[in-house]
Design a protein around this motif. Structure first.
Motif, mmCIF file in Angstrom:
data_model
loop_
_atom_site.group_PDB
_atom_site.id
_atom_site.type_symbol
_atom_site.label_atom_id
_atom_site.label_comp_id
_atom_site.label_asym_id
_atom_site.label_seq_id
_atom_site.Cartn_x
_atom_site.Cartn_y
_atom_site.Cartn_z
ATOM 1 N N ILE A 1 -17.163 12.860 5.524
ATOM 2 C CA ILE A 1 -17.403 11.692 4.681
ATOM 3 C C ILE A 1 -16.462 10.560 5.080
ATOM 4 O O ILE A 1 -15.427 10.784 5.713
ATOM 5 N N ALA A 2 -16.852 9.346 4.727
ATOM 6 C CA ALA A 2 -15.987 8.180 4.866
ATOM 7 C C ALA A 2 -15.956 7.470 3.520
ATOM 8 O O ALA A 2 -16.870 7.638 2.691
ATOM 9 N N MET A 3 -14.909 6.700 3.286
ATOM 10 C CA MET A 3 -14.760 5.991 2.025
ATOM 11 C C MET A 3 -14.444 4.533 2.283
ATOM 12 O O MET A 3 -13.662 4.205 3.173
ATOM 13 N N ILE A 4 -15.067 3.653 1.512
ATOM 14 C CA ILE A 4 -14.808 2.223 1.630
ATOM 15 C C ILE A 4 -14.862 1.599 0.237
ATOM 16 O O ILE A 4 -15.742 1.932 -0.555
ATOM 17 N N GLY A 5 -13.879 0.759 -0.053
ATOM 18 C CA GLY A 5 -13.835 0.159 -1.372
ATOM 19 C C GLY A 5 -12.892 -1.020 -1.423
ATOM 20 O O GLY A 5 -12.497 -1.582 -0.404
ATOM 21 N N THR A 6 -12.525 -1.385 -2.640
ATOM 22 C CA THR A 6 -11.685 -2.546 -2.882
ATOM 23 C C THR A 6 -10.377 -2.110 -3.521
ATOM 24 O O THR A 6 -10.372 -1.284 -4.442
ATOM 25 N N LEU A 7 -9.296 -2.683 -3.026
ATOM 26 C CA LEU A 7 -7.957 -2.338 -3.496
ATOM 27 C C LEU A 7 -7.371 -3.503 -4.276
ATOM 28 O O LEU A 7 -7.532 -4.672 -3.903
ATOM 29 N N ASP A 8 -6.689 -3.195 -5.376
ATOM 30 C CA ASP A 8 -5.924 -4.200 -6.108
ATOM 31 C C ASP A 8 -4.620 -3.573 -6.549
ATOM 32 O O ASP A 8 -4.272 -2.459 -6.129
ATOM 33 N N SER A 9 -3.867 -4.267 -7.389
ATOM 34 C CA SER A 9 -2.548 -3.780 -7.800
ATOM 35 C C SER A 9 -2.626 -2.502 -8.614
ATOM 36 O O SER A 9 -1.623 -1.811 -8.797
ATOM 37 N N GLU A 10 -3.822 -2.160 -9.122
ATOM 38 C CA GLU A 10 -3.989 -0.954 -9.938
ATOM 39 C C GLU A 10 -4.631 0.188 -9.158
ATOM 40 O O GLU A 10 -4.992 1.209 -9.727
ATOM 41 N N GLY A 11 -4.775 0.018 -7.842
ATOM 42 C CA GLY A 11 -5.345 1.075 -7.021
ATOM 43 C C GLY A 11 -6.622 0.623 -6.344
ATOM 44 O O GLY A 11 -6.837 -0.560 -6.113
ATOM 45 N N GLY A 12 -7.473 1.577 -6.028
ATOM 46 C CA GLY A 12 -8.705 1.246 -5.327
ATOM 47 C C GLY A 12 -9.873 2.075 -5.812
ATOM 48 O O GLY A 12 -9.710 3.231 -6.200
ATOM 49 N N ARG A 13 -11.059 1.468 -5.770
ATOM 50 C CA ARG A 13 -12.288 2.166 -6.124
ATOM 51 C C ARG A 13 -13.367 1.807 -5.106
ATOM 52 O O ARG A 13 -13.361 0.711 -4.542
ATOM 53 N N GLY A 14 -14.297 2.727 -4.883
ATOM 54 C CA GLY A 14 -15.361 2.440 -3.945
ATOM 55 C C GLY A 14 -16.358 3.561 -3.845
ATOM 56 O O GLY A 14 -16.397 4.465 -4.679
ATOM 57 N N GLN A 15 -17.152 3.505 -2.791
ATOM 58 C CA GLN A 15 -18.249 4.440 -2.590
ATOM 59 C C GLN A 15 -17.940 5.429 -1.466
ATOM 60 O O GLN A 15 -17.135 5.150 -0.577
ATOM 61 N N ILE A 16 -18.623 6.551 -1.525
ATOM 62 C CA ILE A 16 -18.546 7.579 -0.493
ATOM 63 C C ILE A 16 -19.724 7.421 0.456
ATOM 64 O O ILE A 16 -20.876 7.303 0.026
ATOM 65 N N LYS A 17 -19.447 7.405 1.738
ATOM 66 C CA LYS A 17 -20.492 7.427 2.757
ATOM 67 C C LYS A 17 -20.553 8.835 3.333
ATOM 68 O O LYS A 17 -19.590 9.304 3.945
ATOM 69 N N VAL A 18 -21.662 9.516 3.108
ATOM 70 C CA VAL A 18 -21.828 10.881 3.596
ATOM 71 C C VAL A 18 -22.347 10.824 5.028
ATOM 72 O O VAL A 18 -23.493 10.457 5.276
ATOM 73 N N GLN A 19 -21.488 11.178 5.973
ATOM 74 C CA GLN A 19 -21.896 11.202 7.377
ATOM 75 C C GLN A 19 -22.536 12.539 7.746
ATOM 76 O O GLN A 19 -23.421 12.605 8.580
ATOM 77 N N GLU A 20 -22.069 13.595 7.094
ATOM 78 C CA GLU A 20 -22.706 14.903 7.224
ATOM 79 C C GLU A 20 -22.272 15.772 6.051
ATOM 80 O O GLU A 20 -21.108 15.760 5.646
ATOM 81 N N LEU A 21 -23.221 16.496 5.495
ATOM 82 C CA LEU A 21 -22.925 17.497 4.480
ATOM 83 C C LEU A 21 -23.940 18.613 4.632
ATOM 84 O O LEU A 21 -25.117 18.444 4.313
ATOM 85 N N ALA A 22 -23.487 19.735 5.187
ATOM 86 C CA ALA A 22 -24.388 20.864 5.439
ATOM 87 C C ALA A 22 -23.747 22.128 4.896
ATOM 88 O O ALA A 22 -22.529 22.317 4.996
ATOM 89 N N LEU B 1 0.790 -1.229 0.000
ATOM 90 C CA LEU B 1 0.000 0.000 0.000
ATOM 91 C C LEU B 1 0.823 1.279 0.000
ATOM 92 O O LEU B 1 0.465 2.243 -0.680
ATOM 93 N N PRO B 2 1.931 1.378 0.759
ATOM 94 C CA PRO B 2 2.657 2.655 0.790
ATOM 95 C C PRO B 2 3.092 3.107 -0.601
ATOM 96 O O PRO B 2 3.500 2.298 -1.439
ATOM 97 N N GLY B 3 2.981 4.413 -0.838
ATOM 98 C CA GLY B 3 3.380 4.953 -2.128
ATOM 99 C C GLY B 3 2.684 6.264 -2.417
ATOM 100 O O GLY B 3 2.025 6.858 -1.555
ATOM 101 N N LEU B 4 2.848 6.724 -3.645
ATOM 102 C CA LEU B 4 2.258 7.977 -4.104
ATOM 103 C C LEU B 4 1.016 7.682 -4.935
ATOM 104 O O LEU B 4 1.009 6.759 -5.749
ATOM 105 N N TYR B 5 -0.009 8.499 -4.734
ATOM 106 C CA TYR B 5 -1.285 8.274 -5.412
ATOM 107 C C TYR B 5 -1.929 9.609 -5.794
ATOM 108 O O TYR B 5 -1.627 10.660 -5.223
ATOM 109 N N GLY B 6 -2.851 9.504 -6.735
ATOM 110 C CA GLY B 6 -3.843 10.549 -6.950
ATOM 111 C C GLY B 6 -5.171 10.016 -6.459
ATOM 112 O O GLY B 6 -5.456 8.823 -6.596
ATOM 113 N N LEU B 7 -5.985 10.871 -5.881
ATOM 114 C CA LEU B 7 -7.289 10.465 -5.368
ATOM 115 C C LEU B 7 -8.373 11.332 -5.995
ATOM 116 O O LEU B 7 -8.324 12.560 -5.903
ATOM 117 N N GLU B 8 -9.323 10.671 -6.642
ATOM 118 C CA GLU B 8 -10.491 11.350 -7.205
ATOM 119 C C GLU B 8 -11.686 11.080 -6.300
ATOM 120 O O GLU B 8 -12.018 9.919 -6.036
#
Length: 222
Positions: A149-170, A5-12
């Motif tokens: 917000i919280a984020m949960i998803g699946t990680l593989d050798s090409e990175g990770g993708r998943g969904q956003i859990k909105v705990q609060e947005l005001a 997991l350690p390394g450099l990433y971009g996050l969308e």
């Protein structure tokens, strides 16, 4: 599968929602934030350092365009947050982000509220968002916002993708450059359309991050 997991990433981070806007009615909006990320391991715990590089805003109205000024982006503080990796499942829960006010509830609703602060340092309390509308020109919206917000998803050798859990947005509109827009409109999050993409990079300067992601798919907006 063993994942390093350690390394450099971009996050969308893509946040979708519905909102009612004067003149425009109910519109769909999507906001994409692009972040420079570095993940390190300290004593068996993964930590993620992140900084927002750019924010893009899209809406379903053909009569307006929303722009996020660079001062707004600069107002978002960098964060260092723990990352949980359980097999191929990755999740993290960033700290709440308060923009345009001091974090004390309820949110301010007026420019004159002493809790409203000029986070983007443009001379007006709150953070400024620009709305381009034909005939009216560019309208400045002065806003305060609290997001958690919280984020949960699946990680593989090409990175990770998943969904956003909105705990609060005001958010509240505490003022504007046009009186018609001097009121707040409820933003209704659409979590099924809110996603993240963690993408490994060889360099995570902001220019590399922004250039590494393809244009955002906007089928939901149509």
């Amino acid at each position: 599968m063993t994942i390093s997991l350690p390394g450099l990433y971009g996050l969308e981070v893509v946040m979708a929602g519905l909102i009612h806007v004067p003149f425009l009615g109910e519109i769909k909006i999507m906001t994409r934030s692009l972040l420079a990320v570095e993940i390190i391991e300290v004593n068996g715990q993964y930590w993620q350092a992140q900084q927002v590089c750019a924010i893009e805003s899209y809406d379903s109205s053909r009569l307006s365009e929303t722009r996020i000024p660079s001062q707004f982006v600069s107002a978002i503080p960098p964060q260092r947050i723990p990352v949980v990796l359980n097999g191929t499942e990755i999740s993290w829960d960033p700290k709440p982000v308060y923009l345009g006010f001091d974090g004390q509830y309820p949110l301010p609703v007026e420019l004159t509220d002493p809790r409203a602060i000029d986070s983007d340092q443009d001379g007006v309390p709150g953070v400024t968002v620009l709305l381009d509308i034909p005939l009216l020109g560019t309208v400045e919206l002065y806003m305060v916002q609290s997001s958690d917000i919280a984020m949960i998803g699946t990680l593989d050798s090409e990175g990770g993708r998943g969904q956003i859990k909105v705990q609060e947005l005001a958010q509240e509109t505490i003022g504007s450059s046009h009186i018609v827009f001097n009121r707040s409109n409820q933003l209704i999050p659409q979590p099924e359309q809110s996603t993240f993409w963690l993408k490994p990079l060889t360099g995570n300067d902001c220019q590399s991050v922004v250039q590494s992601f393809p244009p955002l798919a906007l089928q939901w907006m149509r």
